[in-house]
Write a protein that holds these residues in place. Structure first.
Motif, short mmCIF file in Angstrom:
data_model
loop_
_atom_site.label_atom_id
_atom_site.label_comp_id
_atom_site.label_asym_id
_atom_site.label_seq_id
_atom_site.Cartn_x
_atom_site.Cartn_y
_atom_site.Cartn_z
N ASP A 307 15.67 -9.73 27.86
CA ASP A 307 16.65 -10.61 27.18
C ASP A 307 16.08 -12.07 26.95
N HIS A 308 15.67 -12.75 27.98
CA HIS A 308 15.50 -13.95 27.82
C HIS A 308 14.34 -14.24 26.75
N LEU A 309 13.42 -13.35 26.56
CA LEU A 309 12.73 -13.50 25.56
C LEU A 309 13.33 -13.40 23.88
N LEU A 310 14.34 -12.58 23.83
CA LEU A 310 14.97 -12.77 22.76
C LEU A 310 16.14 -13.96 22.41
N TYR A 311 16.55 -14.21 23.56
CA TYR A 311 17.23 -15.64 23.40
C TYR A 311 16.50 -16.73 23.11
N ALA A 312 15.46 -16.81 23.79
CA ALA A 312 14.64 -17.97 23.56
C ALA A 312 13.93 -18.01 22.01
N GLY A 313 13.77 -16.81 21.59
CA GLY A 313 13.01 -16.76 20.57
C GLY A 313 13.72 -17.18 19.27
N LEU A 314 15.37 -16.59 19.49
CA LEU A 314 16.41 -16.90 18.37
C LEU A 314 16.69 -18.42 18.41
N GLY A 315 16.58 -18.80 19.83
CA GLY A 315 17.00 -20.25 19.85
C GLY A 315 16.27 -21.20 19.22
N SER A 316 14.72 -20.89 19.48
CA SER A 316 13.86 -21.50 18.72
C SER A 316 13.94 -21.70 17.36
N LEU A 317 14.25 -20.51 16.62
CA LEU A 317 14.46 -20.57 15.01
C LEU A 317 15.80 -21.33 14.92
N GLU A 339 13.83 -8.46 12.62
CA GLU A 339 12.65 -9.28 13.24
C GLU A 339 12.88 -9.73 14.77
N ASP A 340 13.73 -9.11 15.43
CA ASP A 340 14.05 -9.49 16.65
C ASP A 340 13.09 -9.30 17.61
N LEU A 341 12.37 -7.95 17.33
CA LEU A 341 11.22 -7.70 18.41
C LEU A 341 10.26 -8.81 18.28
N LYS A 342 9.66 -9.17 17.02
CA LYS A 342 8.73 -10.13 16.90
C LYS A 342 9.00 -11.36 17.24
N ILE A 343 10.20 -11.57 17.02
CA ILE A 343 10.89 -12.98 17.51
C ILE A 343 10.89 -13.35 18.91
N ALA A 344 11.18 -12.18 19.71
CA ALA A 344 11.01 -12.01 21.30
C ALA A 344 9.55 -12.16 21.57
N GLN A 348 6.90 -15.77 24.36
CA GLN A 348 6.47 -15.59 25.96
C GLN A 348 5.90 -16.85 26.26
N ASN A 349 5.39 -17.64 25.26
CA ASN A 349 4.55 -18.72 26.02
C ASN A 349 5.09 -20.23 25.61
N PHE A 350 6.82 -20.11 25.48
CA PHE A 350 7.16 -21.41 25.43
C PHE A 350 7.40 -22.27 26.73
N ASN A 351 7.24 -23.64 26.52
CA ASN A 351 7.15 -24.42 27.81
C ASN A 351 8.52 -24.57 28.41
N ASP A 352 8.60 -24.92 29.32
CA ASP A 352 9.94 -24.85 30.48
C ASP A 352 11.03 -25.86 29.49
N LYS A 353 10.44 -27.05 29.04
CA LYS A 353 11.55 -27.89 28.59
C LYS A 353 12.15 -27.39 27.20
N ASP A 354 11.25 -26.61 26.45
CA ASP A 354 11.77 -26.08 25.23
C ASP A 354 12.59 -24.73 25.72
N PHE A 355 12.22 -24.02 26.63
CA PHE A 355 12.75 -22.67 26.85
C PHE A 355 14.15 -23.08 27.31
N ALA A 356 14.64 -24.11 28.12
CA ALA A 356 15.84 -24.15 28.55
C ALA A 356 16.72 -24.42 27.25
N LEU A 357 16.51 -25.27 26.50
CA LEU A 357 17.39 -25.63 24.99
C LEU A 357 17.28 -24.30 24.37
N PHE A 358 16.30 -23.59 24.24
CA PHE A 358 16.24 -22.41 23.33
C PHE A 358 17.24 -21.24 23.84
#
Length: 395
Positions: A307-317, A339-344, A348-358
């Motif tokens: 789930d954390h990958l999907l949340y962060a991927g959607l958040g980045s967009l 496109e959720d699978l691809k987004i997630a 994988q490689n988002f940095n910590d700072k971006d991951f929190a906001l995403f």
């Protein structure tokens, strides 16, 4: 005994077991060595889970004396309570309002904790507090205090508005005598029966029924919401948000005593980093790996968490589209899941700072999908979140 209550259904017991383990393992200071009595309020617990709890009790008692008691509740007791907001799926959150009925008459103090917590310090420090004539010791809630309850008084519609003193009911240290004297349980039930709008379930009811002057305010460290590692708006910054000064928050930020894992580790392998640079969900999983009777089940669950990958991927967009004011792209993000699978995978490689906001932004997208929210609502919330993060994030 130190009496501690939890509410947990069959599925949540394994998560509550990690919390109990963290409590026992951190009972290391020179306080009176009375046993812990863990009370689980539930609607059903299977024989298999009961046997696991027996093993858990026996093993933890080798570290520090403890006992686990199960109290099965009848949902019929809560027919008068609204099924909305935090209670839309079940009435479990209301169970804590009945916890004093599980105690002997000589008990003076009891503690309630949400299951999505992790204890980092000796919890007996709370029981050593002098509550005097306060009804409860509580921790201020995060976020805006614009919440309200709407209810009927006779034929008249009334509204109760909360203020900056609004507390989070994930931790409640109860002065049993004063709680009963003020008839908090009865008043909560009466108010619930009149409500036609309520979002915070029992938390809203308790905030409405326990007067501010009868609360002992604890440090934020005792109920440290992990999203505060991303950013927190203190009362020095803006009134109506977290009711602690910057200095008070800084102390809690550096030395939390209880983590409130609102981005739950059993859904998110990665969330926020603490003041030492550690992923706080890792701390929970470290405890889970050594939780008696439940560790194998938990570690098997861990293998499938994404789930954390999907949340962060959607958040980045959502971040990109909001910064570019691209409302049409936000519409597509909310309406289409193909496109959720691809987004997630891209997260994988988002940095910590971006991951929190995403993570925070991704939650908005998934909430909008589930609740069929409009695009402009999502856009405005994302804009506010990004602005707050850029202004108030811990650097």
């Amino acid at each position: 005994m130190y009496h501690i209550f939890f509410t947990a259904d069959e599925n949540y017991i394994k998560f509550t077991s990690v919390l109990m383990t963290s409590i026992v393992k951190n009972a290391t200071k020179a306080y009176e060595k009375k046993p812990f009595c863990f009370h689980i309020l539930s609607d059903f617990i299977s024989d298999v889970t009961r046997k696991k709890l027996e093993i858990l009790q026996k093993t933890l008692s080798e570290i520090y004396p403890c006992e686990i008691k199960i109290h099965i509740q009848d949902n019929a007791k809560f027919d008068k309570f609204p099924s909305s907001g935090a209670a839309q799926n079940n009435k479990l959150s209301y169970y804590r309002l009945k916890m004093l009925s599980c105690l002997d008459d000589n008990v003076k103090t009891c503690l309630y904790l949400d299951s999505d917590m992790l204890v980092l310090e000796d919890l007996r420090e709370l029981f050593a507090l002098d509550l005097k004539d306060n009804i409860a010791a509580v921790v201020g809630d995060m976020g805006s205090k614009r919440a309200k309850i709407k209810f009927m008084e006779g034929s008249e519609k009334k509204t109760f508005y909360f203020d900056e003193n609004y507390f989070n009911a994930g931790l409640l240290l109860i002065n049993v005598k004063e709680y009963q004297k003020a008839q908090i349980e009865e008043r909560c039930e009466e108010l619930a029966s009149k409500c036609f709008y309520i979002k915070g379930a029992d938390q809203d009811l308790l905030n409405a029924c326990i007067e501010s002057k009868k609360r002992l305010k604890l440090d934020f460290a005792w109920n440290f919401f992990i999203n505060a590692y991303a950013y927190a708006i203190t009362k020095d910054d803006k009134l109506g948000y977290l009711n602690y000064t910057k200095e008070e928050f800084k102390h809690s930020f550096e030395s939390p005593k209880i983590l409130h894992l609102c981005f739950k580790p059993w859904k998110f392998l990665r969330s926020f980093n603490d003041s030492k640079g550690r992923n706080v969900n890792d701390l929970w999983w470290e405890e889970a790996a050594f939780t008696p009777a439940f560790s194998a089940e938990l570690l098997e669950l861990k293998r499938h968490i994404k789930d954390h990958l999907l949340y962060a991927g959607l958040g980045s967009l959502l971040y990109r589209y909001t910064k570019n004011f691209n409302v049409l792209k936000i519409v597509h993000l909310i309406k289409h899941q193909d496109e959720d699978l691809k987004i997630a995978q891209n997260a994988q490689n988002f940095n910590d700072k971006d991951f929190a906001l995403f993570l925070l932004l991704g939650e908005m997208v998934l909430h909008a999908r589930a609740k069929k929210k409009g695009v402009f609502s999502v856009f405005l919330k994302a804009l506010k979140c990004i602005s707050s993060y850029e202004k108030y994030a811990r650097r």
